[in-house]
Design a protein around this motif. Structure first.
Motif, short mmCIF file in Angstrom:
data_model
loop_
_atom_site.label_atom_id
_atom_site.label_comp_id
_atom_site.label_asym_id
_atom_site.label_seq_id
_atom_site.Cartn_x
_atom_site.Cartn_y
_atom_site.Cartn_z
N LEU A 76 33.56 39.53 51.31
CA LEU A 76 32.32 39.25 52.03
C LEU A 76 31.71 40.58 52.47
O LEU A 76 31.97 41.09 53.56
CB LEU A 76 32.60 38.37 53.24
N ASN A 77 30.90 41.15 51.59
CA ASN A 77 30.36 42.49 51.85
C ASN A 77 29.44 42.52 53.07
O ASN A 77 29.36 43.54 53.75
CB ASN A 77 29.60 42.98 50.61
N ALA A 78 28.77 41.41 53.34
CA ALA A 78 27.85 41.38 54.49
C ALA A 78 28.59 41.59 55.81
O ALA A 78 28.03 42.11 56.78
CB ALA A 78 27.09 40.05 54.53
N LEU A 79 29.86 41.19 55.83
CA LEU A 79 30.68 41.37 57.04
C LEU A 79 31.65 42.54 56.90
O LEU A 79 32.36 42.87 57.86
CB LEU A 79 31.48 40.09 57.32
N GLY A 80 31.72 43.13 55.72
CA GLY A 80 32.62 44.26 55.52
C GLY A 80 34.08 43.87 55.52
O GLY A 80 34.94 44.68 55.91
N LEU A 81 34.40 42.65 55.09
CA LEU A 81 35.80 42.22 55.09
C LEU A 81 36.11 41.34 53.88
O LEU A 81 35.22 40.83 53.20
CB LEU A 81 36.14 41.48 56.39
N THR A 82 37.41 41.20 53.64
CA THR A 82 37.93 40.35 52.57
C THR A 82 38.84 39.30 53.19
O THR A 82 39.63 39.61 54.07
CB THR A 82 38.72 41.18 51.54
N VAL A 83 38.70 38.06 52.73
CA VAL A 83 39.55 36.96 53.20
C VAL A 83 40.62 36.69 52.14
O VAL A 83 40.31 36.45 50.97
CB VAL A 83 38.73 35.68 53.43
N LEU A 84 41.89 36.77 52.55
CA LEU A 84 43.01 36.47 51.66
C LEU A 84 43.57 35.10 52.00
O LEU A 84 43.68 34.74 53.18
CB LEU A 84 44.13 37.51 51.82
N PHE A 85 43.97 34.33 50.98
CA PHE A 85 44.56 33.01 51.22
C PHE A 85 45.43 32.63 50.02
O PHE A 85 45.21 33.10 48.91
CB PHE A 85 43.48 31.96 51.49
N PRO A 86 46.43 31.77 50.25
CA PRO A 86 47.38 31.44 49.19
C PRO A 86 47.01 30.16 48.43
O PRO A 86 46.38 29.25 48.97
CB PRO A 86 48.68 31.22 49.96
N VAL A 87 47.43 30.13 47.16
CA VAL A 87 47.35 28.93 46.33
C VAL A 87 48.73 28.73 45.71
O VAL A 87 49.30 29.69 45.17
CB VAL A 87 46.30 29.07 45.21
N GLU A 88 49.27 27.53 45.81
CA GLU A 88 50.56 27.27 45.18
C GLU A 88 50.49 27.68 43.71
O GLU A 88 49.54 27.36 43.01
CB GLU A 88 50.92 25.78 45.27
N LYS A 89 51.52 28.40 43.26
CA LYS A 89 51.48 29.00 41.93
C LYS A 89 51.30 27.95 40.83
O LYS A 89 50.50 28.15 39.90
CB LYS A 89 52.74 29.82 41.69
N SER A 90 52.04 26.84 40.90
CA SER A 90 51.91 25.82 39.86
C SER A 90 50.52 25.19 39.88
O SER A 90 49.95 24.87 38.83
CB SER A 90 52.99 24.74 40.04
N LEU A 91 49.95 25.03 41.08
CA LEU A 91 48.60 24.50 41.22
C LEU A 91 47.59 25.48 40.64
O LEU A 91 46.66 25.10 39.91
CB LEU A 91 48.31 24.23 42.69
N TYR A 92 47.79 26.75 40.95
CA TYR A 92 46.92 27.81 40.44
C TYR A 92 46.92 27.83 38.92
O TYR A 92 45.86 27.89 38.27
CB TYR A 92 47.40 29.15 41.00
N GLU A 93 48.09 27.74 38.34
CA GLU A 93 48.21 27.79 36.87
C GLU A 93 47.57 26.57 36.22
O GLU A 93 46.94 26.69 35.17
CB GLU A 93 49.68 27.91 36.48
N ARG A 94 47.73 25.39 36.85
CA ARG A 94 47.12 24.17 36.27
C ARG A 94 45.60 24.24 36.34
O ARG A 94 44.89 23.84 35.40
CB ARG A 94 47.63 22.93 37.01
N LEU A 95 45.07 24.74 37.44
CA LEU A 95 43.62 24.85 37.59
C LEU A 95 43.04 25.84 36.59
O LEU A 95 41.93 25.64 36.07
CB LEU A 95 43.27 25.26 39.02
N GLN A 96 43.77 26.90 36.29
CA GLN A 96 43.29 27.89 35.34
C GLN A 96 43.07 27.29 33.95
O GLN A 96 42.27 27.80 33.16
CB GLN A 96 44.29 29.06 35.26
N GLN A 97 43.76 26.21 33.66
CA GLN A 97 43.63 25.57 32.35
C GLN A 97 42.29 24.84 32.20
O GLN A 97 41.92 24.45 31.09
CB GLN A 97 44.78 24.59 32.13
N LEU A 98 41.58 24.65 33.31
CA LEU A 98 40.31 23.93 33.25
C LEU A 98 39.17 24.78 32.70
O LEU A 98 38.16 24.26 32.25
CB LEU A 98 39.93 23.42 34.64
N GLY A 99 39.33 26.10 32.77
CA GLY A 99 38.27 26.98 32.29
C GLY A 99 38.10 28.20 33.17
O GLY A 99 39.07 28.81 33.62
#
Length: 267
Positions: free
Chosen positions: A112-135
């Motif tokens: 978020l450049n307007a605020l000068g910060l980055t937000v970090l957050f987790p995604v379950e790895k298996s969920l992340y990998e399945r979502l990546q298959q969508l495109g």
């Protein structure tokens, strides 16, 4: 959108432990709205629930490629200055803040450049990998969407706070003259818990009961709690997507979460 994926369909997904929201919508095409809600089954992992929900969603086709926007509802986020934004350090920063978190996660970020910060957050790895298959997939945290909304729509406020109530979680963002003062989230089983957290943060931030503004958004629980909150904070305002964006089918349909509407209409 690149030339290679310009023909892809756009799909927005909101993921929480309670359920998944699927939305296909193009603001330039008034009749294009498609929405589907899937309540998660207890005993199944999020990834298994995702697979089952996609099989039941009438407008998600197996094997088809999409431009996907995914909202992850989580209170396990952290912020850092953009000058420390290095992808190779994401997991280290996240583990520093959440040392007991499962190591089987992918840590993603919203800058978020307007605020000068980055937000970090987790995604379950298996969920992340399945979502990546969508495109072509982009991940967003609820906090990032709320911060983006405040910097674009409420930046002129001298001091204000936004509270977002959604099912069993509440998010709080406090800002002063366009700068972030506080961002936090709590799991809440009852509306009274949300009110307790809200009033505690309001007092801790030194906000005025008479002069500063509280913006409330979220599910129907907001309406039930406004009368109680109004006894303590005079300038208490309900925030609706229809007030912030041009009136569309998206913000006329009840049940679509505020952060999902905001993500789609802000793009």
């Amino acid at each position: 959108m690149t030339k290679d994926n310009s023909q892809n369909k756009t799909l927005s997904i909101r993921i929480s432990t309670d359920g998944f929201c699927f939305c296909s919508y193009t603001p330039s095409q008034p009749g294009s709205l498609k929405y589907h809600y899937y309540r998660t089954e207890k005993g199944l992992t999020l990834t298994s629930n995702l697979q089952k929900s996609m099989e039941q969603c009438p407008f998600v086709s197996q094997g088809e490629s999409y431009d996907v926007k995914v909202i992850i509802e989580t209170e396990e986020f952290t912020t850092l200055p953009v000058e420390y934004d290095s992808r190779q350090d994401y997991k280290a920063f996240h583990r520093l803040c959440f040392p007991k978190n499962d190591v089987r996660v992918e840590v993603v970020a919203n800058r978020l450049n307007a605020l000068g910060l980055t937000v970090l957050f987790p995604v379950e790895k298996s969920l992340y990998e399945r979502l990546q298959q969508l495109g072509n997939v982009s991940f967003y945290s609820t906090l990032s969407i709320l911060l983006g909304l405040m910097t674009s729509k409420l930046a002129d406020e001298e001091k204000c706070m936004l509270a977002y109530f959604q099912n069993n979680i509440c998010f709080f963002v406090s800002m002063q003259e366009g700068k972030l003062r506080l961002a936090n989230a709590f799991r809440c089983d009852e509306g009274q818990d949300c009110i307790y957290y809200l009033l505690s943060i309001w007092k801790e931030q030194g906000l005025s009961q008479e002069d500063d503004t509280l913006y409330l958004c979220g599910d129907k629980g907001v309406e039930q709690n406004m009368m109680t909150i109004g006894r303590f904070i005079n300038r208490c305002r309900r925030l609706n997507a229809s007030e912030l964006f041009p009136l569309t089918l998206l913000n006329k349909m009840e049940g679509i979460p505020f952060d999902l509407q905001t993500l789609i209409l802000c793009e």
